[in-house]
Design a protein around this motif. Structure first.
Motif, PDB file in Angstrom:
ATOM      1  N   LEU A  68       1.000  -1.257  -0.111  1.00 41.13           N
ATOM      2  CA  LEU A  68       0.203  -0.017  -0.085  1.00 41.13           C
ATOM      3  C   LEU A  68       0.865   1.166   0.112  1.00 41.13           C
ATOM      4  N   HIS A  69       1.885   1.284   0.750  1.00 38.09           N
ATOM      5  CA  HIS A  69       2.659   2.519   0.928  1.00 38.09           C
ATOM      6  C   HIS A  69       3.495   2.758  -0.477  1.00 38.09           C
ATOM      7  N   GLN A  70       4.045   1.771  -1.052  1.00 41.48           N
ATOM      8  CA  GLN A  70       4.717   1.767  -2.249  1.00 41.48           C
ATOM      9  C   GLN A  70       3.418   2.521  -3.518  1.00 41.48           C
ATOM     10  N   ALA A  73       2.849   5.980  -2.748  1.00 43.80           N
ATOM     11  CA  ALA A  73       4.174   6.751  -3.179  1.00 43.80           C
ATOM     12  C   ALA A  73       4.208   6.899  -4.709  1.00 43.80           C
ATOM     13  N   GLU A  74       3.947   5.952  -5.338  1.00 41.14           N
ATOM     14  CA  GLU A  74       3.473   6.237  -6.807  1.00 41.14           C
ATOM     15  C   GLU A  74       2.810   7.267  -7.273  1.00 41.14           C
ATOM     16  N   LEU A  75       1.396   7.166  -6.672  1.00 40.67           N
ATOM     17  CA  LEU A  75       0.469   7.996  -6.733  1.00 40.67           C
ATOM     18  C   LEU A  75       0.821   9.526  -6.467  1.00 40.67           C
ATOM     19  N   THR A  76       1.620   9.844  -5.260  1.00 35.42           N
ATOM     20  CA  THR A  76       1.500  11.115  -4.805  1.00 35.42           C
ATOM     21  C   THR A  76       2.943  11.489  -5.209  1.00 35.42           C
ATOM     22  N   THR A 190      -5.567  -2.867  -2.666  1.00 32.18           N
ATOM     23  CA  THR A 190      -5.318  -1.449  -2.728  1.00 32.18           C
ATOM     24  C   THR A 190      -4.122  -1.075  -3.114  1.00 32.18           C
ATOM     25  N   GLY A 191      -2.966  -1.537  -2.602  1.00 31.24           N
ATOM     26  CA  GLY A 191      -1.876  -1.005  -3.075  1.00 31.24           C
ATOM     27  C   GLY A 191      -1.323  -1.550  -4.349  1.00 31.24           C
ATOM     28  N   PHE A 192      -1.775  -2.824  -4.704  1.00 34.47           N
ATOM     29  CA  PHE A 192      -1.460  -3.591  -5.900  1.00 34.47           C
ATOM     30  C   PHE A 192      -2.216  -2.557  -6.957  1.00 34.47           C
ATOM     31  N   ALA A 193      -3.329  -2.055  -6.874  1.00 38.14           N
ATOM     32  CA  ALA A 193      -4.160  -1.454  -7.857  1.00 38.14           C
ATOM     33  C   ALA A 193      -3.511  -0.198  -8.115  1.00 38.14           C
ATOM     34  N   LEU A 194      -2.696   0.274  -7.030  1.00 36.40           N
ATOM     35  CA  LEU A 194      -1.946   1.662  -7.142  1.00 36.40           C
ATOM     36  C   LEU A 194      -0.489   1.492  -7.576  1.00 36.40           C
ATOM     37  N   GLY A 195      -0.163   0.467  -7.930  1.00 37.46           N
ATOM     38  CA  GLY A 195       1.010   0.255  -8.318  1.00 37.46           C
ATOM     39  C   GLY A 195       2.056  -0.518  -7.539  1.00 37.46           C
ATOM     40  N   GLY A 196       1.798  -0.802  -6.151  1.00 37.80           N
ATOM     41  CA  GLY A 196       2.275  -1.503  -5.387  1.00 37.80           C
ATOM     42  C   GLY A 196       3.110  -2.999  -5.607  1.00 37.80           C
ATOM     43  N   THR A 197       4.259  -3.269  -5.444  1.00 36.90           N
ATOM     44  CA  THR A 197       4.836  -4.839  -5.878  1.00 36.90           C
ATOM     45  C   THR A 197       4.046  -5.886  -4.942  1.00 36.90           C
TER      46      THR A 197
END
Length: 244
Positions: A68-70, A73-76, A190-197
């Motif tokens: 989620l954090h990653q 981070a990609e989003l912000t 949620t994190g995966f959908a935002l680009g987390g690994t």
């Protein structure tokens, strides 16, 4: 490994007492242990951040909350450590309606882990090739287990995310296992959908962190001056982390 009787110290605090001891004796013993406890707390939180950085560099999958954090981070455009601090502070605010009480370790967790992660990422080189990435992943998971054992055994309170799980458990009556699963599935998706690994490291972490943290918790447990055994940090943090 030390051969000693392990006892569970629930509600351990700087002013707490150990069952079977007088308040004065317990307070004196706790004060003598304070330097070690503080060292374990901040060493554990720092190493936790370093272990997370190793998993980031490996690129083979992160622990659930860092997915989620990653992603955030990609989003912000913020660093993953900065996002970890912001999310930790936000989660800590959720403790208010859940009537959870933070400790020194809770507040320190919010800041130290994120700062240590960003510092380690600034120093670590990029990993190329499986021969480098796989050992980094394994080292990150094992170090994370050791770091978890260190800061839980210091008994300064659970991390904000652990307190969220136990708070929801107490308010809803659902098991720790259920609340942890629901929360971590939600943050991973949620994190995966935002680009987390998400990858093999995420799966291995989920399988290994419980046994690893339990092993290191026993290794780093504080000696009990009253019983001659060792005192393991029990209560909510142990339930949240070591009994997924």
């Amino acid at each position: 490994m030390r051969q000693a009787t392990t006892t569970t110290n629930r509600g351990h605090s700087l002013s707490g007492t150990t069952p079977g001891t007088t308040p004065g004796a317990s307070t004196g013993a706790t004060r003598r242990q304070l330097p070690r406890r503080l060292t374990q707390l901040y060493a554990g939180l720092t190493l936790y951040g370093v272990s997370s950085a190793l998993l980031v560099v490996s690129g083979l999958g992160l622990e659930p909350w860092n997915v989620l954090h990653q992603g955030l981070a990609e989003l912000t455009g913020l660093s993953i450590g900065a996002v970890s601090i912001v999310v930790g502070a936000a989660v800590l605010l959720l403790w208010i309606p859940l009537r959870q009480r933070p400790g020194l370790g809770t507040v320190s967790n919010v800041f130290v882990v994120g700062l240590a992660m960003d510092a380690a990422l600034a120093l670590l080189p990029d990993a190329e090739g499986w021969a480098v990435r796989v050992p980094l992943m394994v080292a990150g998971i094992v170090l994370n287990g050791a770091a978890t054992g260190l800061y839980i055994a210091a008994a300064f309170g659970p991390g904000p995310r652990d307190g969220l799980m136990t708070g929801l458990h107490e308010r809803t009556g659902r098991s720790i296992r259920s609340m942890r699963t629901l929360i971590e599935v939600a943050v991973v998706v949620t994190g995966f959908a935002l680009g987390g690994t998400v990858g093999v490291g995420t799966v291995l972490y989920a399988l290994a962190i419980g046994p690893l943290a339990q092993f290191f918790l026993r290794r780093f447990a504080l000696p009990s001056t009253a019983t001659g055994g060792v005192v393991a940090a029990g209560g909510p943090p142990e339930q949240a982390i070591l009994q997924p």
